[in-house]
Design a protein around this motif. Structure first.
Motif, PDB file in Angstrom:
ATOM      1  N   THR A 143       0.825  -1.205   0.000  1.00  0.00           N
ATOM      2  CA  THR A 143       0.000   0.000   0.000  1.00  0.00           C
ATOM      3  C   THR A 143       0.862   1.259   0.000  1.00  0.00           C
ATOM      4  N   CYS A 144       0.422   2.234  -0.765  1.00  0.00           N
ATOM      5  CA  CYS A 144       1.134   3.510  -0.817  1.00  0.00           C
ATOM      6  C   CYS A 144       1.096   4.196   0.551  1.00  0.00           C
ATOM      7  N   ASN A 145       2.169   4.910   0.863  1.00  0.00           N
ATOM      8  CA  ASN A 145       2.323   5.655   2.113  1.00  0.00           C
ATOM      9  C   ASN A 145       2.428   4.767   3.344  1.00  0.00           C
ATOM     10  N   CYS A 160       3.658   6.635  -5.970  1.00  0.00           N
ATOM     11  CA  CYS A 160       2.357   5.982  -5.824  1.00  0.00           C
ATOM     12  C   CYS A 160       1.608   5.988  -7.139  1.00  0.00           C
ATOM     13  N   SER A 165      -3.492   3.803  -4.861  1.00  0.00           N
ATOM     14  CA  SER A 165      -3.137   3.337  -3.515  1.00  0.00           C
ATOM     15  C   SER A 165      -1.984   2.345  -3.534  1.00  0.00           C
ATOM     16  N   THR A 166      -1.370   2.133  -4.703  1.00  0.00           N
ATOM     17  CA  THR A 166      -0.323   1.130  -4.847  1.00  0.00           C
ATOM     18  C   THR A 166       1.061   1.772  -4.840  1.00  0.00           C
TER      19      THR A 166
END
Length: 461
Positions: A184-186, A198, A201-202
Motif C-alpha cells: 500500500t502507498c504511504n 504511488c 493506492s499502490t
C-alpha cells in the motif's frame, strides 16, 4: 644469484610437494601457480566440500553466471574486456553514490510518477554470481544475481507494460500466485524504499543503475522459498518496465544493509547473519548461507559498519611476499573501504596501488611483461611456462586481520599465456576503496551485522 637460487628452490618445492604454496625456510612466501588452474574449464565442478554443503540449510548453490555451471545461456557471451568495462561502470556508480550521500549530491527521496519512469540504458554489471530461489504460491523458480551493494530484491513481472528484456526463466506472473499482494502507498514498507512513488493506492519502486539501466514497477509481497525455508510476505519489486541487457537473469537478490533488503526482512529468522564463498574460477561452485550456519570455527573477524547502501570496513595495509608495504594508514582511512560482491577487481587508493604494483613487479622480474589490458596495467606474458612463481599478496584489516590471498585473487587470467595483477587503482585519492569479489574468492565471508563484524576463513570452496 640469490633470485636464481630462490627460483630453483621453488621449482624443487613444486616437484616434491602437492601444495600450491611453499614457504621455504626464512625466504619470503611465494605461490607456485599452475597456469591451467587459473582458467575455467568447460565442465562444472561440484562444491569443494560437498558433505558440508549438504549439511548446511539453507545453503544455496552459487555460480558465476558466465561459466559452465550457470543455467543461463546468453545469446552473446561477454568478453573479458566487456566484463572489466562493466566493472568500471559499477565502480564509477559506487563512487558517485558515495559522493552523493556524503553531501555532494543526492540519491534519496520519493519520486513523482513521472520521475520514476527512468531513462533507457545499456548493460550494467549488477553482479556476477547467481542463485535460484522460488517466488509465489505455487513457487516459481527464478535465477537472481546476488548483490551486497543493492537492497531491493526484484524480478520482471507480467504484463510488462512497456519493456521487458529477454530472460531465460519464464517471467513471473503475479496473477498466478495466491499469495501475491501489492504494498500500500504511504505505508512504512513503501516509505522505506529509497526511490518510491504511488499509483493510486499502490506503491511503486524504481531502481536505476549507473549507466541508466533500470527496473520500475509495483512494490509487492509474496512467498519466497529458499529450500527448505519458506519466507512469508517477503517484499520485492515486481518489475513492469525494465530496460538493460542483464544477461538473461530474472532479477536481483538484494543483500545490502538497508531495511528493505533480504537481510533485514528476514532478521527474525536469520538474525541478519549470512555468508558466502565465491568460487575461484567460473567452472567451480560456491554457496550462499543464512543464519547461524554461516560461521566457521576458524573465522578471523574485523569490525564492519553497515552504512548507507554498503558494508564498510577498515583496510590498514598490504604486503607482498610477506613484507608489509610502507603505506600510511591514512591512505586507506581517509577515503574508507567497502566490501562488495558485485565489483570484480579490488580498487585501491592511488598511493596504495602504486606501492603494491611496484613491489609485485620487483618480485616478477624473471617474467616478460605484457601490454596493459583494460583497467589492469601489470600484466605478464607466460608463453612457454606451465607453472609460474608469484609473490604472496596479503590484505590487512582492522583488528589484526590479515588475508593471504588465494593465487586466483592475485593473478587475473587474460588467456592461457597472459595474466595480470588483479588490482586496480582509483584515480582520485578521495574515492572509496572497494574490496572486490576476485580477492574474496575461496574465503568463507561472514557478515554478522548484529555484532558489527565481517569474518574471513580461507579455503572454503
Amino acid at each position: 644469484m640469490a633470485n636464481n637460487l630462490l627460483i630453483s628452490l621453488l621449482q624443487i618445492c613444486l616437484l616434491f610437494l602437492s601444495f600450491s604454496t611453499c614457504a621455504l625456510g626464512n625466504l619470503p612466501k611465494f605461490h607456485v601457480v599452475d597456469l591451467h588452474a587459473l582458467t575455467s574449464k568447460n565442465v562444472c565442478s561440484p562444491p569443494k566440500d560437498m558433505e558440508r554443503f549438504k549439511s548446511v540449510k539453507p545453503a544455496l548453490k552459487m555460480v558465476d553466471r558466465h561459466g559452465p555451471c550457470s543455467t543461463l545461456q546468453p545469446a552473446e557471451k561477454l568478453s573479458l574486456k566487456q566484463i572489466l568495462s562493466n566493472d568500471q561502470s559499477r565502480v564509477d556508480s559506487i563512487h558517485h553514490r558515495v559522493s552523493a550521500i556524503s553531501g555532494k549530491g543526492t540519491t534519496s527521496g520519493p519520486l513523482s510518477p513521472s520521475q520514476i519512469t527512468a531513462q533507457s540504458g545499456n548493460s550494467y554489471s549488477v553482479g556476477n554470481y547467481i542463485v535460484h530461489v522460488g517466488i509465489g504460491t505455487p513457487s516459481k523458480t527464478l535465477t537472481l544475481v546476488l548483490d551486497t551493494g543493492s537492497d531491493v530484491t526484484w524480478t520482471q513481472c507480467k504484463p510488462c507494460q512497456r519493456f521487458c528484456y529477454t530472460q531465460q526463466d519464464p517471467i513471473f506472473d503475479p496473477s498466478q500466485s495466491s499469495t501475491y499482494m501489492n504494498v500500500t502507498c504511504n505505508s512504512t514498507p513503501c516509505n522505506d524504499v529509497n526511490n518510491n512513488s504511488c499509483s493510486g493506492s499502490t506503491c511503486l519502486y524504481g531502481v536505476q543503475y549507473g549507466d541508466g539501466s533500470y527496473t520500475v514497477g509495483y512494490y509487492a509481497e509474496d512467498t519466497l522459498t529458499l529450500t527448505p525455508d519458506v519466507i512469508q510476505n517477503f517484499r520485492f519489486g515486481c518489475g513492469q518496465n525494465n530496460k538493460g541487457i542483464f544477461g538473461e537473469i530474472a532479477g536481483l537478490l538484494g543483500l545490502g544493509p538497508s531495511s528493505e533488503s533480504f537481510v533485514s526482512q528476514t532478521s527474525d529468522k536469520y538474525q541478519r547473519v549470512f555468508s558466502y564463498c565465491l568460487p575461484p574460477v567460473s567452472s567451480s561452485t560456491g554457496y550462499l548461507n543464512f543464519g547461524s550456519n554461516s560461521d566457521t570455527s576458524n573465522t578471523n573477524r574485523t569490525p564492519m559498519k553497515p552504512g548507507p547502501f554498503y558494508y564498510y570496513l577498515t583496510m590498514t595495509g598490504l604486503s607482498v611476499a610477506d613484507k608489509t608495504l610502507p603505506i600510511s594508514p591514512t591512505v586507506f582511512s581517509k577515503p574508507g573501504t567497502i566490501i562488495d560482491s558485485g565489483t570484480v577487481i579490488t580498487r585501491l587508493p592511488p598511493d596504495a596501488y602504486q606501492a603494491l604494483k611496484s613491489a609485485f613487479r620487483e618480485n616478477m622480474t624473471q617474467y616478460k611483461m605484457a601490454q596493459s589490458y583494460s583497467i589492469l596495467d601489470t600484466c605478464y606474458d607466460f608463453t612457454g611456462f606451465d607453472n609460474v612463481t608469484i609473490p604472496s599478496v596479503g590484505v590487512q584489516f582492522e583488528n589484526n586481520v590479515s588475508l593471504d590471498l588465494d593465487s586466483n585473487g592475485i593473478l587475473y587470467p587474460i588467456s592461457n599465456t597472459q595474466a595480470c595483477l588483479a588490482f586496480a587503482g582509483n584515480s582520485d585519492p578521495n574515492d572509496m576503496g572497494i574490496f572486490g569479489n576476485v580477492q574474496q574468492s575461496t574465503f568463507n565471508v561472514v557478515y554478522d551485522i548484529p555484532k558489527g563484524e565481517i569474518g574471513f576463513s580461507p579455503d572454503a570452496c
